[in-house]
Design an enzyme around this catalytic site. Structure first.
Site: not given
Ligand SMILES: *Cc1c(COP(=O)(O)O)cnc(C)c1O
Length: 397
Positions: A186
């Protein structure tokens, strides 16, 4: 896009500070932690950004979504409306809360269609959960109006959109609760991490307790309180939080770089008449993590993606063929292949997704291609990459 592209001595210094005391736990150990509270510091930075009253940092974005739903009292027998285009974590978190995921179509925003969400409502619906996909906001005015009119909770999955805005406000801070992810891919990363933000005091208190075995954290003696309900362990560690503390200070720079690096792609592709761009309900608020566009048909989209990859363009996605982000290939979910038996209530309440018609989503997703915009590119690298991308697309037309 990922913040790890620009790790430097700042992240290392933050981690070293935690290791100096050795207190990796976010609660307690007051005597030996030398005043270092990295999770608290990151929460304050998130809260200030999101413009919400509260922020709770926890282990990951999936845990954040589950915690937000549980704290809202959403569970068995309740339905949560979510889009067909998202990361699998969206339905996983709903199921982890014991509630039923109800999939509804996306439109040319690549996010939940307000009309499709309306059609998906039943007397059991408790929550509408739009996902701000690929760094930009969903059509929030329409979705908020729907929730207000029907008395539903609005929970934003803003896991991919930290830093994006909608009409001047940070996404995640627009509904009853919003969730972010700071996982390794992210824009701001803790390695693993997530957050719940909300203006609601009671909701925050419940989320805070739920994510740490039901413990309250109002005083220094964690565990001394009465345990109003059991929870889970979705805590973040101080090491992860420390990395986030360094990263979040770079957000403005990250956004500036991404928007700068996205522009040459947008300019180059705008000159191709067969390319149509994703509709952005607020283009100014776009965080710039991706450029997404539609080719005239599915085979041209697939060919364009392949040609770009062959030309050395990094981070090209034809989501239609991808099995993590689009319903078409969520076969494990559609065929109900779960690791362990799920509750009968959930199983019976779930529509038969192996037979569901998502052709309205297919119409957009089959033609959609996204290019991930790198933070680490110098401007001239972005310009030459954009030229490569445009030439590759033209070569298949
Ligand atoms: C990355 C993501 C998540 C989950 O996040 P994690 O930190 O990897 O558990 C949930 N929803 C979306 C749309 C994502 O891109």
């Amino acid at each position: 896009m990922p913040g790890f592209e620009l790790f430097d001595e700042k992240e290392r210094k933050e981690v070293a500070e935690v290791m100096e005391t050795g207190v990796l736990m976010r609660y307690g150990f007051k005597g030996v932690r030398a005043g270092r509270w990295k999770a608290r510091e990151m929460e304050e930075a998130i809260r200030a950004r999101a413009g919400t009253k509260h922020a709770l940092l926890l282990a990951d974005g999936t845990a954040a979504l589950t915690t937000a739903l549980a704290a809202l009292g959403v569970g068995s027998g309740d339905e949560v409306v979510m889009p067909t285009f998202t990361f699998v974590a969206s339905f996983e978190s709903i199921m982890a809360a014991g509630a039923t995921p109800i999939l509804a179509d996306v439109d040319d925003t690549l996010c939940l269609s307000p009309e499709a969400a309306l059609k998906a409502l039943t007397p059991r619906t408790k929550v509408v959960m739009p996902v701000h996909m690929c760094g930009a906001a969903a059509d929030m005015d329409a979705l908020r109006k729907l929730c207000e009119e029907r008395g539903l909770f609005l929970v934003e999955d803003a896991c991919q959109a930290f830093g994006a805005k909608y009409k001047g406000k940070f996404v995640g801070g627009l509904g009853d609760a919003g969730c972010y992810s700071f996982d390794f891919n992210k824009i701001v990363t803790c390695g693993e991490g997530g957050a719940v933000v909300t203006d609601d005091d009671a909701l925050y208190q419940r989320a805070d307790m739920y994510h740490d075995h039901g413990h309250g954290h109002d005083n220094d003696d964690r565990g001394a309180e009465g345990h109003p309900f059991p929870g889970y362990n979705y805590r973040v560690s101080e090491l992860h939080a420390a990395i986030g503390c360094a990263q979040i200070l770079k957000l403005d720079d990250f956004l500036r770089r991404q928007r700068r690096n996205k522009k040459p792609f947008k300019d180059a592709l705008s000159a191709i008449p067969q390319v149509a761009f994703r509709r952005l309900p607020d283009s100014e608020g776009d965080s710039g993590t991706f450029l997404s566009f539609f080719m005239p048909d599915e085979s041209l989209a697939r060919a364009a993606a392949q040609a770009m990859k062959a030309a050395g363009v990094e981070g090209v996605f034809h989501w239609y063929d991808n099995n993590w982000h689009y319903v078409r290939n969520w076969n494990h979910f559609k065929e109900r292949r779960f690791a362990n038996p799920i509750s009968a209530n959930l199983l019976e309440g779930m529509p038969d997704y192996s037979k569901a018609d998502f052709s309205a989503s297919d119409r957009w997703m089959s033609r959609c291609v996204s290019i991930s915009i790198k933070l680490g590119w110098e401007e001239k690298e972005a310009v030459s990459m954009a030229e490569k991308a445009a030439n590759a697309i033209k070569s298949v037309l």
